[in-house]
Design a protein around this motif. Structure first.
Motif, PDB file in Angstrom:
ATOM      1  N   SER A 113      -4.111   5.210  -4.248  1.00  0.00           N
ATOM      2  CA  SER A 113      -5.101   4.478  -5.022  1.00  0.00           C
ATOM      3  C   SER A 113      -4.456   3.717  -6.178  1.00  0.00           C
ATOM      4  O   SER A 113      -5.096   2.933  -6.849  1.00  0.00           O
ATOM      5  CB  SER A 113      -6.159   5.444  -5.569  1.00  0.00           C
ATOM      6  OG  SER A 113      -5.565   6.316  -6.506  1.00  0.00           O
ATOM      7  N   LYS A 114      -3.181   3.984  -6.407  1.00  0.00           N
ATOM      8  CA  LYS A 114      -2.479   3.294  -7.493  1.00  0.00           C
ATOM      9  C   LYS A 114      -2.440   1.805  -7.205  1.00  0.00           C
ATOM     10  O   LYS A 114      -2.201   1.386  -6.071  1.00  0.00           O
ATOM     11  CB  LYS A 114      -1.039   3.806  -7.615  1.00  0.00           C
ATOM     12  CG  LYS A 114      -0.821   4.600  -8.886  1.00  0.00           C
ATOM     13  CD  LYS A 114       0.624   4.978  -9.024  1.00  0.00           C
ATOM     14  CE  LYS A 114       0.938   6.181  -8.188  1.00  0.00           C
ATOM     15  NZ  LYS A 114       2.347   6.517  -8.136  1.00  0.00           N
ATOM     16  N   PRO A 115      -2.676   0.995  -8.236  1.00  0.00           N
ATOM     17  CA  PRO A 115      -2.617  -0.442  -7.975  1.00  0.00           C
ATOM     18  C   PRO A 115      -1.189  -0.848  -7.610  1.00  0.00           C
ATOM     19  O   PRO A 115      -0.228  -0.291  -8.125  1.00  0.00           O
ATOM     20  CB  PRO A 115      -3.035  -1.058  -9.313  1.00  0.00           C
ATOM     21  CG  PRO A 115      -2.753   0.006 -10.336  1.00  0.00           C
ATOM     22  CD  PRO A 115      -2.929   1.309  -9.637  1.00  0.00           C
ATOM     23  N   SER A 124      11.443  10.280  -8.720  1.00  0.00           N
ATOM     24  CA  SER A 124      11.037   8.877  -8.569  1.00  0.00           C
ATOM     25  C   SER A 124       9.577   8.707  -8.170  1.00  0.00           C
ATOM     26  O   SER A 124       9.014   9.541  -7.467  1.00  0.00           O
ATOM     27  CB  SER A 124      11.893   8.188  -7.501  1.00  0.00           C
ATOM     28  OG  SER A 124      13.201   8.619  -7.547  1.00  0.00           O
ATOM     29  N   GLU A 125       9.022   7.586  -8.601  1.00  0.00           N
ATOM     30  CA  GLU A 125       7.694   7.203  -8.132  1.00  0.00           C
ATOM     31  C   GLU A 125       7.802   6.429  -6.831  1.00  0.00           C
ATOM     32  O   GLU A 125       7.014   6.599  -5.927  1.00  0.00           O
ATOM     33  CB  GLU A 125       6.994   6.327  -9.188  1.00  0.00           C
ATOM     34  CG  GLU A 125       6.314   7.133 -10.263  1.00  0.00           C
ATOM     35  CD  GLU A 125       6.801   6.765 -11.658  1.00  0.00           C
ATOM     36  OE1 GLU A 125       7.749   5.982 -11.770  1.00  0.00           O
ATOM     37  OE2 GLU A 125       6.216   7.297 -12.624  1.00  0.00           O
ATOM     38  N   GLU A 126       8.792   5.556  -6.785  1.00  0.00           N
ATOM     39  CA  GLU A 126       8.991   4.701  -5.620  1.00  0.00           C
ATOM     40  C   GLU A 126      10.394   4.966  -5.076  1.00  0.00           C
ATOM     41  O   GLU A 126      11.328   5.148  -5.853  1.00  0.00           O
ATOM     42  CB  GLU A 126       8.867   3.231  -6.078  1.00  0.00           C
ATOM     43  CG  GLU A 126       9.022   2.195  -5.013  1.00  0.00           C
ATOM     44  CD  GLU A 126       7.678   1.800  -4.387  1.00  0.00           C
ATOM     45  OE1 GLU A 126       6.645   2.327  -4.822  1.00  0.00           O
ATOM     46  OE2 GLU A 126       7.702   0.973  -3.466  1.00  0.00           O
ATOM     47  N   GLY A 170      21.726  -1.885   3.929  1.00  0.00           N
ATOM     48  CA  GLY A 170      20.379  -2.447   3.861  1.00  0.00           C
ATOM     49  C   GLY A 170      19.326  -1.386   3.604  1.00  0.00           C
ATOM     50  O   GLY A 170      19.555  -0.194   3.843  1.00  0.00           O
ATOM     51  N   ILE A 171      18.174  -1.823   3.110  1.00  0.00           N
ATOM     52  CA  ILE A 171      17.083  -0.876   2.901  1.00  0.00           C
ATOM     53  C   ILE A 171      16.298  -0.762   4.215  1.00  0.00           C
ATOM     54  O   ILE A 171      15.938  -1.767   4.825  1.00  0.00           O
ATOM     55  CB  ILE A 171      16.172  -1.358   1.761  1.00  0.00           C
ATOM     56  CG1 ILE A 171      16.921  -1.208   0.433  1.00  0.00           C
ATOM     57  CG2 ILE A 171      14.875  -0.561   1.718  1.00  0.00           C
ATOM     58  CD1 ILE A 171      16.191  -1.752  -0.753  1.00  0.00           C
ATOM     59  N   VAL A 172      16.068   0.469   4.658  1.00  0.00           N
ATOM     60  CA  VAL A 172      15.357   0.647   5.918  1.00  0.00           C
ATOM     61  C   VAL A 172      13.908   1.054   5.701  1.00  0.00           C
ATOM     62  O   VAL A 172      13.058   0.852   6.569  1.00  0.00           O
ATOM     63  CB  VAL A 172      16.056   1.672   6.841  1.00  0.00           C
ATOM     64  CG1 VAL A 172      17.419   1.154   7.268  1.00  0.00           C
ATOM     65  CG2 VAL A 172      16.191   3.029   6.188  1.00  0.00           C
ATOM     66  N   GLU A 173      13.627   1.640   4.550  1.00  0.00           N
ATOM     67  CA  GLU A 173      12.241   2.026   4.288  1.00  0.00           C
ATOM     68  C   GLU A 173      12.023   2.089   2.798  1.00  0.00           C
ATOM     69  O   GLU A 173      12.897   2.506   2.040  1.00  0.00           O
ATOM     70  CB  GLU A 173      11.920   3.383   4.925  1.00  0.00           C
ATOM     71  CG  GLU A 173      10.471   3.815   4.733  1.00  0.00           C
ATOM     72  CD  GLU A 173      10.025   4.889   5.739  1.00  0.00           C
ATOM     73  OE1 GLU A 173      10.889   5.398   6.461  1.00  0.00           O
ATOM     74  OE2 GLU A 173       8.817   5.181   5.777  1.00  0.00           O
ATOM     75  N   GLN A 174      10.823   1.670   2.367  1.00  0.00           N
ATOM     76  CA  GLN A 174      10.528   1.721   0.948  1.00  0.00           C
ATOM     77  C   GLN A 174       9.042   1.967   0.742  1.00  0.00           C
ATOM     78  O   GLN A 174       8.198   1.251   1.270  1.00  0.00           O
ATOM     79  CB  GLN A 174      10.941   0.413   0.282  1.00  0.00           C
ATOM     80  CG  GLN A 174      10.674   0.413  -1.210  1.00  0.00           C
ATOM     81  CD  GLN A 174      10.989  -0.916  -1.843  1.00  0.00           C
ATOM     82  OE1 GLN A 174      11.782  -1.693  -1.320  1.00  0.00           O
ATOM     83  NE2 GLN A 174      10.356  -1.186  -2.968  1.00  0.00           N
ATOM     84  N   PRO A 189      -0.363  -0.593   3.123  1.00  0.00           N
ATOM     85  CA  PRO A 189      -0.229  -0.975   1.713  1.00  0.00           C
ATOM     86  C   PRO A 189       0.884  -0.198   1.017  1.00  0.00           C
ATOM     87  O   PRO A 189       0.904   1.035   1.056  1.00  0.00           O
ATOM     88  CB  PRO A 189      -1.595  -0.630   1.122  1.00  0.00           C
ATOM     89  CG  PRO A 189      -2.534  -0.699   2.272  1.00  0.00           C
ATOM     90  CD  PRO A 189      -1.738  -0.288   3.480  1.00  0.00           C
ATOM     91  N   GLY A 190       1.806  -0.907   0.435  1.00  0.00           N
ATOM     92  CA  GLY A 190       2.885  -0.270  -0.325  1.00  0.00           C
ATOM     93  C   GLY A 190       3.930   0.430   0.511  1.00  0.00           C
ATOM     94  O   GLY A 190       4.711   1.206  -0.004  1.00  0.00           O
ATOM     95  N   HIS A 191       3.953   0.176   1.795  1.00  0.00           N
ATOM     96  CA  HIS A 191       4.890   0.889   2.658  1.00  0.00           C
ATOM     97  C   HIS A 191       5.638  -0.115   3.526  1.00  0.00           C
ATOM     98  O   HIS A 191       5.051  -0.754   4.388  1.00  0.00           O
ATOM     99  CB  HIS A 191       4.121   1.894   3.533  1.00  0.00           C
ATOM    100  CG  HIS A 191       5.012   2.945   4.141  1.00  0.00           C
ATOM    101  ND1 HIS A 191       4.535   4.176   4.507  1.00  0.00           N
ATOM    102  CD2 HIS A 191       6.329   2.948   4.424  1.00  0.00           C
ATOM    103  CE1 HIS A 191       5.538   4.891   5.008  1.00  0.00           C
ATOM    104  NE2 HIS A 191       6.621   4.165   4.967  1.00  0.00           N
TER     105      HIS A 191
END
Lengths: 307, 353, 359
Positions: C14-16, C240-242, C250-254, C332-334
């Protein structure tokens, strides 16, 4: 959230022996040095050498090159030890003991000055090469390589030949052989220190390059150079004698010099071995003093020993 | 406690049921004490009053931080402590023989054949200028009469056993050509070369990445299960022990402070140090925002055991007795505990009940 | 336990999606180290692609975790952001300023605002400086007015060290205390961003929690933004929050910490998560462990297509081998860089049958 309580406990090393000041690495090295018998022996020999050199005129019973007993010197022999002449008479009729004491002065002055000169010039080249980046490094190190490629004695002979035979030429000759040693050593240590985490940290803190090189890299690179300088004093003492032995040393015959004393001993060695024995021993013992001190310094400054 | 039958068993689930532990101890360590000290100096005690036993097929964990004496204990069992400047006392009974009384020649026989060891850093334990194959076959031939070809065959078989890809080719390679995980596999192969009865693994996965650690632990688990070898796992990582060991000994400053079977130990730690360790490690499965409860101070803040409990300066549960007397290891049922004021059930910051 | 999990997960989702106040924005960052060969003249024969196209957004006041195994390029990424290594391509914007283009004095003064905490506290402190010099030297370098005694004492107090520590030298402290000194040095400059590169991995287990708690307290007190780089997923998840998961440059997931734990979508994240041991036998005995085969490929010669395909249990013929997946939003956010993230969830793409032992 509350702060964690200060994490000190009675047995904490921070509340150790000396509550006022921490022990810096220099101080720790000094402490280790004082406890090392080898260091003490080396320091005593060096101290004796320095005292003799400084107070030679007070300690020596006769003036330098007095030639008081020149008449007693024959083609095949010289008078040995006797009352009034502790070690006997030298080849030119002066008191051998007095000559030996005066000779210390010459060895020390030339040895120390030439090593210092080599150290300063070498260190400056090393700092330039190790601290100013790859291009300067490239240029400086090629110059050093050229210096290194010439055999040190040949270099010394050429310098004396060019500058004339005097003590300054000898100093420069010995120093120039030492320059590449110090330059390479300091550059190497500085480059390896430059790769360490604390230098990266200093960069990330936004310190100026000059501060990083002079305040961080250099102080941490000095240890091996100090050790090398002490060890080089011992070779310098020997080299001073070697150049004199080759007839390239001090030109003034009035100045007593160990190397020249050895030359003078040659033709009467069979009958009067003491002529060679004492100056030879003097060279060996003073060189040994510097070597012992250098080795002890190396042990005291070794970073592995500090954990 | 979670019922054992619930849920699908992961590939790594230790098959406690299948391994049958014999009742007789394979190795019994009694009152082991190791002192270090140069001549004329006051000796420092690295390990003291260490007592434990391990049966065939058992997995035993020794957990501790740096300076806890866990590695010194393993070196003492292997007879690998330097001969000078070290005093070892107590008893190490292996298969009916006291290893502390054994000659150096006898120990050379025992090492590598009956007891093998795996170290943390596989690079320094391997000879950099000798091929993998030669290093393995050398160990095989050092302990038994076997031809070169036969030993090579056995080496390939061992490499296959530790799941080394393309073992035939690897035989001809040098240690630096392998990755850390592959080197550790070679070390395991060497350790297993003569089918030892006891395998000591000293932080075998500490230098490795977590996905490689999982591979190595799995291999270790399977190879010892196949041969019925007893395993002593020495580590600082409670997580490694949790999934692997039958019993766990927690060491602090050279002494065992708590030992128990792994489930009761993790579910209900009684020593404040064990409890403190469990509460201070961030867990992958704990919800974010749950603050950690650190143990204050550092492992260097100690009281000598002779003056009381060494953990007192860092202990939240300390009472006056802790600095007056030295606590003894008391056995209560299945658990041994060295503490005057242990954690009670409610205060124990244990694992999921 | 499960209830609590659901709660936080709801909170998290629910976090913006705060996109307006990013302190650090990284786009297309690449760091390639040339591999040189040759006796007289160095010839560049290839490049170690340590970081190969990374996008990051670190919101102000938050903690962003970067997790990955050794060799994945996470430390290089952290250093490239601070310009401690030169990026090959891409840009780094810190509070609107393009850090990658800064030179000389401008770069130096910018460094005050972004600080670093190092892995090895002893190695990162100059052994010949006293704690007082260590803390006050950067203040002097940036021309910050301070009363030497008070400021040093204040900062030491902030990190839980006594004032008497000021006259001592790094080698006289324990590991945890040294890390406190490192942190004190960083916060003394009142930075906005702190990049912590493996801040606890060199410390004893019982000390790690002290430092983690300290970092959290300092964030609360000083309003710091963190980029925490670590190999330990449990530590990163805790702090961490994120979180971004890195693999081979490389980044594979965030996504946010809770979602990453509850619904990891990239096969590498799933495997990494399953490999982390949990100090609890009750859980360990029933965990499904996904063992990856083989080792990390060399970043000097990374696999074609998806860099993870050589070890991926879900690898599908040809597409994974040839086409490099983009980091794309799957909910969302993933964000996940996997061609088959949805199919894996749906179960239409299944892992290959495990061999008996990981090879």
């Amino acid at each position: 959230m509350t702060m964690a309580p200060p994490l000190m406990s009675p047995s904490d090393p921070m509340l150790g022996v000396d509550p006022e000041h921490g022990t810096s690495l220099w101080r720790g090295a000094w402490r280790r040095l004082r406890r090392n018998p080898v260091a003490i022996l080396g320091a005593l020999l060096v101290l004796a050498f320095v005292l003799i050199a400084v107070f030679a005129s007070a300690l020596a019973p006769y003036a330098a090159n007095s030639r008081e007993w020149a008449s007693e010197v024959t083609l095949t022999s010289v008078p040995g030890p006797r009352e009034g002449n502790l070690l006997g008479i030298d080849r030119y009729g002066s008191d051998l003991y007095s000559q030996l004491l005066y000779g210390a002065r010459q060895s020390l002055i030339i040895g120390v000055v030439s090593t210092l000169l080599g150290l300063v010039v070498g260190a400056m080249l090393g700092i330039l090469a190790g601290g100013l980046g790859a291009k300067v490094d490239m240029v400086v190190m090629r110059i050093v390589d050229i210096l290194l490629s010439i055999p040190s004695l040949l270099l010394a002979v050429s310098i004396v030949a060019v500058l004339g035979q005097n003590r300054y030429a000898v100093m420069i000759a010995i120093a120039s052989a030492q320059v590449p040693v110090f330059a390479r050593l300091l550059r190497g240590t500085m480059l390896s220190q430059a790769r360490s985490d604390y230098v990266l940290a200093a960069t990330s803190l936004g310190l100026r390059r000059r501060t990083i090189v002079m305040g961080h890299v250099l102080p941490n690179s000095l240890g091996p150079t100090i050790v090398q300088a002490t060890l080089n004093l011992s070779t310098a003492v020997i080299e001073v004698a070697a150049l004199s032995f080759l007839g390239l040393g001090e030109s003034d015959p009035a100045v007593a010099e160990w190397g020249r004393m050895l030359v003078a001993a040659q033709d009467r060695f069979a009958s009067s071995p003491q002529l060679a024995l004492w100056p030879g021993l003097a060279i060996a013992v003073s060189a040994l003093g510097f070597t012992l001190l250098g080795e002890a310094l190396r042990e005291a400054l070794d970073p592995k020993g500090r954990r | 406690m979670t019922d054992d039958t619930i849920g699908g068993r992961g590939v790594n689930a230790p098959d406690v049921v299948r391994r049958d532990l014999s009742t007789e101890a394979l190795l019994t360590v009694r009152d082991l004490r190791v002192e270090f000290g140069k001549k004329g100096q006051r000796p420092t005690t690295a390990v003291d009053e260490v007592t434990f036993e391990i049966r065939r097929g058992e997995h035993l964990g020794i957990v501790g931080e740096s300076g806890s004496g866990k590695s010194v204990t393993s070196l003492a069992i292997m007879g690998l402590l330097p001969a000078t400047g070290v005093r070892v006392s107590g008893q190490i009974m292996f298969d009916g023989e006291d290893l502390l009384a054994a000659s150096e020649k006898r120990m050379r026989d025992v090492r590598g054949r009956d007891i093998a060891m795996i170290f943390q850093d596989p690079m320094t334990s391997l000879n950099p200028v000798v091929t993998i194959g030669t290093q393995i076959s050398e160990v095989i031939r050092g302990h038994r009469d076997m031809g070169k070809a036969e030993a090579n065959e056995r080496a390939v078989e061992l490499l296959r056993k530790v799941a080394m890809p393309d073992p035939g080719r690897r035989m001809k390679e040098y240690p630096h050509q392998l990755s850390g995980g592959m080197r550790q596999r070679v070390l395991i192969a060497i350790a297993l070369a003569n089918e030892p009865q006891l395998l000591i693994a000293d932080e075998p996965t500490t230098a490795l990445d977590v996905t490689i650690q999982a591979q190595i632990l799995e291999i270790l688990k399977q190879v010892v299960a196949d041969t019925g070898t007893a395993l002593i796992m020495i580590t600082h990582d409670l997580g490694v022990v949790a999934g692997l060991c039958d019993s766990v000994h927690v060491m602090y400053q050279g002494r065992v402070v708590e030992s128990a079977q792994r489930r009761p130990l993790f579910a209900e730690p009684r020593h404040p140090y064990t409890g403190g360790l469990l509460a201070s490690v961030p867990r992958l499965d704990s919800p974010r925002g749950q603050p950690l409860k650190p143990i204050p101070g550092s492992p260097t803040d100690v009281l000598p055991w002779t003056q009381g409990c060494a953990f007192t300066p860092r202990c939240a549960n300390r009472i006056d007795t802790c600095t007056e007397k030295t606590p003894a290891l008391k056995i209560e049922g299945q658990r041994a505990l060295r503490c005057f004021n242990p954690l009670t059930l409610s205060s124990a910051g244990g694992a999921t009940p | 336990m499960t209830e609590r999990r659901r709660e936080t997960a709801e909170e998290a989702s629910s976090k913006p999606d705060s996109t307006n106040d990013q302190l650090l924005v990284v786009r297309g960052l690449k760091v390639h180290f040339p591999i040189k060969h040759g006796i007289l003249f160095d010839r560049t024969v290839g490049a170690v692609q340590a970081v190969d196209g990374v996008d990051l957004d670190v919101p102000r006041g938050r903690t962003f975790g970067l997790v990955g195994e050794s060799g994945c390029g996470k430390s290089t990424l952290g250093r490239a952001i601070l310009r401690l290594v030169e990026p090959t391509a891409g840009n780094v914007r810190f509070d609107g300023v393009d850090v990658a283009s800064l030179q000389g004095e401008k770069l130096r003064s910018m460094r005050r605002r972004m600080q670093m905490v190092f892995q090895d506290p002893l190695a990162s402190l100059n052994p010949r400086q006293s704690v007082e010099t260590i803390i006050s030297e950067p203040l002097r370098a940036h021309g910050i007015e301070y009363s030497k005694k008070n400021r040093v004492r204040e900062v030491l107090d902030l990190v839980g060290l006594p004032a008497s520590a000021a006259t001592r030298f790094p080698h006289e402290f324990s590991g945890g205390q040294r890390q406190r000194i490192g942190i004190a040095r960083a916060v003394a400059l009142e930075p906005e961003l702190i990049i912590a590169d493996e801040p606890v991995s060199a410390l004893d287990v019982s000390i790690q929690a002290q430092i983690i708690n300290l970092l959290e307290e300092l964030q609360e007190r000083l309003g710091l933004t963190y980029l925490v780089i670590a190999h330990d997923l449990a530590v990163v998840r805790h702090i961490s929050e994120e979180i971004a998961v890195m693999y081979l440059g490389g980044i594979v997931e965030q996504t946010d910490s809770e979602q990453l734990y509850l619904t990891p979508r990239h096969p590498y994240t799933i495997a990494l998560m399953s490999a982390v041991p949990v100090p609890d036998p009750a859980i360990e005995d029933h965990r499904q462990r996904i063992l990856l085969s083989g080792d990390l490929p060399s970043p000097a010669n990374p696999p074609s297509g998806c860099r993870f395909h050589t070890r991926c249990p879900y690898r599908q013929e040809t597409r994974c081998d040839t086409e490099r997946p983009e980091l794309r939003l799957i909910s969302p956010g993933h964000r996940v860089a996997c061609h088959y993230a949805e199919e894996i969830v749906a179960g239409t793409v299944t892992p290959k049958v495990d061999a008996a032992l990981p090879v």
